[in-house]
Write a protein that holds these residues in place. Structure first.
Motif, PDB file in Angstrom:
ATOM      1  N   LYS A  84      -0.434  -3.196   2.340  1.00 29.17           N
ATOM      2  CA  LYS A  84       0.420  -4.335   2.008  1.00 29.17           C
ATOM      3  C   LYS A  84       1.873  -4.064   2.392  1.00 29.17           C
ATOM      4  CE  LYS A  84      -2.702  -7.147   0.640  1.00 29.17           C
ATOM      5  NZ  LYS A  84      -2.938  -8.428   1.320  1.00 29.17           N
ATOM      6  N   SER A  85       2.312  -2.821   2.355  1.00 33.52           N
ATOM      7  CA  SER A  85       3.641  -2.480   2.878  1.00 33.52           C
ATOM      8  C   SER A  85       3.671  -2.714   4.384  1.00 33.52           C
ATOM      9  CB  SER A  85       3.988  -1.029   2.553  1.00 33.52           C
ATOM     10  OG  SER A  85       4.109  -0.850   1.158  1.00 33.52           O
ATOM     11  N   GLY A  86       2.559  -2.412   5.037  1.00 34.11           N
ATOM     12  CA  GLY A  86       2.445  -2.665   6.467  1.00 34.11           C
ATOM     13  C   GLY A  86       2.501  -4.145   6.801  1.00 34.11           C
ATOM     14  N   VAL A  87       1.940  -4.990   5.944  1.00 35.15           N
ATOM     15  CA  VAL A  87       1.998  -6.443   6.166  1.00 35.15           C
ATOM     16  C   VAL A  87       3.455  -6.894   6.166  1.00 35.15           C
ATOM     17  CG1 VAL A  87       1.475  -8.703   5.134  1.00 35.15           C
ATOM     18  CG2 VAL A  87      -0.306  -6.964   5.283  1.00 35.15           C
ATOM     19  N   MET A  88       4.253  -6.391   5.237  1.00 30.77           N
ATOM     20  CA  MET A  88       5.661  -6.779   5.195  1.00 30.77           C
ATOM     21  C   MET A  88       6.377  -6.297   6.462  1.00 30.77           C
ATOM     22  SD  MET A  88       8.284  -6.682   1.998  1.00 30.77           S
ATOM     23  CE  MET A  88       8.846  -5.015   1.948  1.00 30.77           C
TER      24      MET A  88
ATOM     25  N   MET B 222       2.962  -7.616  -4.301  1.00 31.90           N
ATOM     26  CA  MET B 222       4.062  -6.975  -5.028  1.00 31.90           C
ATOM     27  C   MET B 222       4.182  -5.518  -4.594  1.00 31.90           C
ATOM     28  SD  MET B 222       3.687  -8.297  -8.933  1.00 31.90           S
ATOM     29  CE  MET B 222       2.136  -7.441  -9.101  1.00 31.90           C
ATOM     30  N   LEU B 223       3.040  -4.916  -4.242  1.00 29.46           N
ATOM     31  CA  LEU B 223       3.066  -3.515  -3.842  1.00 29.46           C
ATOM     32  C   LEU B 223       3.660  -3.323  -2.448  1.00 29.46           C
ATOM     33  CD1 LEU B 223      -0.203  -2.095  -5.416  1.00 29.46           C
ATOM     34  CD2 LEU B 223       2.122  -2.154  -6.314  1.00 29.46           C
ATOM     35  N   SER B 224       4.016  -4.397  -1.781  1.00 25.26           N
ATOM     36  CA  SER B 224       4.801  -4.280  -0.554  1.00 25.26           C
ATOM     37  C   SER B 224       6.218  -3.842  -0.909  1.00 25.26           C
ATOM     38  CB  SER B 224       4.863  -5.621   0.178  1.00 25.26           C
ATOM     39  OG  SER B 224       3.582  -6.072   0.526  1.00 25.26           O
TER      40      SER B 224
ATOM     41  N   GLY C  57       5.855   1.011  -5.181  1.00 27.36           N
ATOM     42  CA  GLY C  57       4.785   1.979  -4.990  1.00 27.36           C
ATOM     43  C   GLY C  57       3.677   1.675  -5.975  1.00 27.36           C
ATOM     44  N   GLY C  58       2.466   1.800  -5.561  1.00 32.89           N
ATOM     45  CA  GLY C  58       1.352   1.538  -6.458  1.00 32.89           C
ATOM     46  C   GLY C  58       0.914   2.801  -7.178  1.00 32.89           C
ATOM     47  N   ILE C  59       0.041   2.632  -8.133  1.00 31.12           N
ATOM     48  CA  ILE C  59      -0.551   3.750  -8.862  1.00 31.12           C
ATOM     49  C   ILE C  59      -2.055   3.695  -8.647  1.00 31.12           C
ATOM     50  CG2 ILE C  59      -0.918   4.766 -11.141  1.00 31.12           C
ATOM     51  CD1 ILE C  59       1.711   3.386 -12.005  1.00 31.12           C
ATOM     52  N   ARG C  60      -2.612   4.752  -8.132  1.00 29.45           N
ATOM     53  CA  ARG C  60      -4.055   4.881  -7.888  1.00 29.45           C
ATOM     54  C   ARG C  60      -4.594   3.924  -6.832  1.00 29.45           C
ATOM     55  NH1 ARG C  60      -3.546   5.138 -13.511  1.00 29.45           N
ATOM     56  NH2 ARG C  60      -4.264   2.994 -13.692  1.00 29.45           N
ATOM     57  N   VAL C  61      -3.733   3.325  -6.030  1.00 34.86           N
ATOM     58  CA  VAL C  61      -4.198   2.424  -4.962  1.00 34.86           C
ATOM     59  C   VAL C  61      -3.422   2.699  -3.665  1.00 34.86           C
ATOM     60  CG1 VAL C  61      -5.110   0.570  -6.421  1.00 34.86           C
ATOM     61  CG2 VAL C  61      -2.672   0.627  -5.900  1.00 34.86           C
ATOM     62  N   PRO C  62      -3.485   3.935  -3.164  1.00 31.84           N
ATOM     63  CA  PRO C  62      -2.669   4.275  -1.994  1.00 31.84           C
ATOM     64  C   PRO C  62      -3.001   3.464  -0.746  1.00 31.84           C
ATOM     65  CG  PRO C  62      -4.237   6.034  -2.455  1.00 31.84           C
ATOM     66  CD  PRO C  62      -4.300   5.066  -3.608  1.00 31.84           C
ATOM     67  N   SER C  63      -4.268   3.210  -0.487  1.00 34.42           N
ATOM     68  CA  SER C  63      -4.638   2.451   0.714  1.00 34.42           C
ATOM     69  C   SER C  63      -4.133   1.019   0.630  1.00 34.42           C
ATOM     70  CB  SER C  63      -6.157   2.446   0.903  1.00 34.42           C
ATOM     71  OG  SER C  63      -6.626   3.755   1.053  1.00 34.42           O
ATOM     72  N   TYR C  64      -4.286   0.406  -0.539  1.00 33.69           N
ATOM     73  CA  TYR C  64      -3.824  -0.973  -0.731  1.00 33.69           C
ATOM     74  C   TYR C  64      -2.306  -1.040  -0.594  1.00 33.69           C
ATOM     75  CZ  TYR C  64      -3.277  -5.599  -2.805  1.00 33.69           C
ATOM     76  OH  TYR C  64      -2.961  -6.913  -3.020  1.00 33.69           O
TER      77      TYR C  64
END
Length: 122
Positions: free
Chosen positions: A31-35, A15-17, A20-27
């Motif tokens: 995951k945006s990169g995967v998309m 979903m974070l693809s 924007g996430g909160i407190r999980v910038p690397s994740y």
């Protein structure tokens, strides 16, 4: 590609693809990169008969999410936002993966399919 028979690639986004996430910038970034890489593969490999798609699981009831589900307030706030009114299960991913791996999806390419109980619809 050497075989010349095409194929299917199914990546696992999140979903974070989409958000924007909160407190999980690397994740969130990964995951945006995967998309993004899924779209790139679709653009470059479609001519070889290769479909590249991804699934984006929502909140899933797994060992990894057990601490979040154990936090009564956090669990309630998450579940209230999911129109399906429940956490997903790994079994909920099976149908979408089978579809993307089958001939039924031969003209689906570069898509990230949310499997989130409706989370992103809110």
């Amino acid at each position: 590609m050497k075989q010349g028979t095409g194929g299917k690639i199914i990546n696992v986004a999140s979903m974070l693809s989409f958000q924007g996430g909160i407190r999980v910038p690397s994740y969130t970034a990964s995951k945006s990169g995967v998309m993004g890489i899924t779209r790139l593969m679709a653009n470059e490999w479609a001519k070889h008969g290769i479909n590249a798609n991804a699934i984006a699981p929502g909140y899933m009831a797994t060992n990894n999410t057990a601490p979040i589900r154990a936090d009564e307030a956090r669990n309630r706030s998450i579940q209230e936002r999911i129109p399906a009114d429940r956490w997903g299960t790994p079994e909920d991913l099976a149908g979408p993966v089978v579809f993307l791996a089958s001939q039924a999806s031969n003209y689906v390419n570069g898509h990230t399919l949310a499997v989130d109980g409706g989370w992103l619809a809110r």
